[in-house]
Write an enzyme that holds these catalytic residues in place. Structure first.
Site, mmCIF file in Angstrom:
data_model
loop_
_atom_site.group_PDB
_atom_site.id
_atom_site.type_symbol
_atom_site.label_atom_id
_atom_site.label_comp_id
_atom_site.label_asym_id
_atom_site.label_seq_id
_atom_site.Cartn_x
_atom_site.Cartn_y
_atom_site.Cartn_z
ATOM 1 N N TRP A 298 64.792 92.055 54.556
ATOM 2 C CA TRP A 298 64.705 90.606 54.779
ATOM 3 C C TRP A 298 64.694 90.282 56.259
ATOM 4 C CZ3 TRP A 298 62.670 89.021 50.686
ATOM 5 C CH2 TRP A 298 63.039 89.539 49.441
ATOM 6 N N ASP B 63 70.650 84.120 58.242
ATOM 7 C CA ASP B 63 70.215 84.121 56.847
ATOM 8 C C ASP B 63 71.422 84.549 56.009
ATOM 9 O OD1 ASP B 63 69.234 84.660 54.328
ATOM 10 O OD2 ASP B 63 67.698 86.092 54.970
ATOM 11 N N LYS C 257 71.701 82.865 44.545
ATOM 12 C CA LYS C 257 72.794 83.824 44.433
ATOM 13 C C LYS C 257 74.084 83.062 44.129
ATOM 14 C CE LYS C 257 70.041 87.039 46.347
ATOM 15 N NZ LYS C 257 68.642 86.876 46.640
HETATM 16 N N1 PMP Z 1 67.122 86.890 52.533
HETATM 17 C C1 PMP Z 1 67.956 87.607 51.763
HETATM 18 C C2 PMP Z 1 69.208 88.177 52.370
HETATM 19 C C3 PMP Z 1 67.669 87.809 50.412
HETATM 20 O O1 PMP Z 1 68.493 88.527 49.642
HETATM 21 C C4 PMP Z 1 66.475 87.265 49.873
HETATM 22 C C5 PMP Z 1 66.075 87.402 48.419
HETATM 23 N N2 PMP Z 1 66.776 88.222 47.645
HETATM 24 C C6 PMP Z 1 65.633 86.541 50.722
HETATM 25 C C7 PMP Z 1 65.986 86.367 52.031
HETATM 26 C C8 PMP Z 1 64.345 85.945 50.207
HETATM 27 O O2 PMP Z 1 64.644 84.843 49.454
HETATM 28 P P1 PMP Z 1 63.562 84.029 48.616
HETATM 29 O O3 PMP Z 1 63.157 84.896 47.468
HETATM 30 O O4 PMP Z 1 64.323 82.805 48.208
HETATM 31 O O5 PMP Z 1 62.417 83.709 49.499
#
Ligand code: PMP
Length: 357
Positions: free
Chosen positions: A103, A170, A194
């Site tokens: 991520w 994030d 989450k």
């Molecule tokens: N950042 C983190 C730490 C994540 O765990 C995730 C998705 N699991 C994301 C970003 C991406 O999120 P999204 O699917 O809502 O775009």
């Protein structure tokens, strides 16, 4: 009977939240209408989004400190680009990122579209199984970006470096799970799916004073200031996701807030990691000091035990234990709504394998 849901996300939500959310789908607020068939500008829904925004500030202890709360769409993935778009200077823009996994890497890729990027450190050399430390953050950057919890690898930042500039984080997979001084962050974002609610909305908590300083022209839908000026209702918000998030935030407040849930989360993590370390059949994936209290990653020492183990936990009513394809093994996600009893069931399964293997 409901399964023990260790899914990494979307994931377990409190049962009482699911019941209330489903009731609102049929008859919201006694209106004889569904939540999802009324105007988002109706007083009933405006009250919901206002309450949700307020609860966020209250739970994060950010009331009266110059922060704004937005419920946007496009997932945390959209925030990879919105954060850069709103914070990186148009001329000679530069940002620093700590790379702790998939991520973070995706956030870095988007930010590179807007300016120069300094990757201060990366744990890619060991498939992101630890959090880099002892790096230097350049002082001339527009902001510094971290990922507080690395959902895939099961690592978590237990401390954050002191950086005097703008701090962006994030917090998609550990927001509302532990006490932090949230006022040290200027921009926090998190996908709801989450610890907050269903997929479909993304929480943005931003210190208003950091905005409007880039010299860029930002398209309206991507401009935090536009959304702030319209109280997070510039366009139709994802009403069901916002309502369900509000219910989850209310549930957390009634439980005693972040301090109370943190205590339970610590107990859950301790119970599971103790078994991972004790049981001769298993090994933890991430560096001990960087272990995540939300996502515990572990493997079997002998692959030949996997069929038996999978049968044991599936028969015990466990869901979502398989590791992410880039790590393999197992991942037990222990978000706020997961009870300690579910962790006990998993620990029993690990002990049953030890007896039977
Ligand atoms: N950042 C983190 C730490 C994540 O765990 C995730 C998705 N699991 C994301 C970003 C991406 O999120 P999204 O699917 O809502 O775009």
């Amino acid at each position: 009977m409901k399964k023990h849901n260790f899914s990494a996300g979307p994931c377990i939500l409190p049962q009482e939240v699911l019941v209330k959310a489903s009731e609102a789908l049929i008859n919201f607020d006694g209106l004889d209408l569904s939540l999802i068939e009324i105007s988002h500008r109706s007083p009933n829904f405006v009250a919901v989004i206002e309450k949700a925004r307020h609860l966020v500030l209250e739970l994060l202890n950010l009331e009266g400190k110059g922060y704004q709360v937005l419920f946007l769409q496009g997932g945390a993935s959209s925030q990879f680009l919105l954060s850069a778009y709103n914070l990186m200077k148009d001329q000679n823009g530069k940002a620093a990122y700590l790379n702790t996994g998939t991520w973070s890497s995706k956030a870095i890729k988007e930010a590179k579209l807007f300016g120069e990027l300094a990757e201060v450190a990366s744990s890619k050399d060991k498939n992101f199984n630890y959090i880099p430390k002892d790096y230097i953050i350049p002082s001339d950057v527009d902001y510094f970006h971290t990922t507080s919890n690395n959902t895939i690898y099961g690592t978590q930042m237990h401390s954050f470096p002191e950086f005097n500039g703008i701090n962006v984080c994030d917090m998609s997979s550990d927001i509302f799970s532990r006490s932090l001084d949230f006022s040290k962050f200027d921009l926090i974002y998190a996908g709801a799916q989450k610890n907050m609610g269903p997929a479909g909305t993304t929480l943005v908590v931003v210190k208003e004073s950091i905005l409007g300083n880039t010299g860029r022209t930002i398209p309206s839908m991507l401009d935090y200031q536009v959304h702030i000026a319209k109280d997070s209702m510039f366009n139709t918000p994802p009403v069901f996701a916002v309502y369900t998030s509000m219910l989850t935030l209310e549930w957390l407040k009634d439980l005693g807030g972040i301090k109370a849930i943190e205590k339970i989360n610590n107990q859950k993590a301790q119970l599971l990691y103790q078994e991972i370390d004790r049981n001769p059949l298993f090994t933890g994936v991430s560096a001990t000091e960087d272990r995540s209290k939300m996502n515990a990653t572990f493997t079997l020492n002998n692959e030949s035990h996997s069929d038996l183990f999978d049968t044991i936990w599936e028969e015990a009513g466990i869901n979502g234990l398989n590791g992410h394809r880039s790590v393999g093994g197992y991942r037990a996600s222990m978000y706020n709504a997961l009870t300690i009893e579910s962790v006990e069931v998993l620990v029993n399964c690990m002990q049953e394998l030890e007896r039977k293997a």
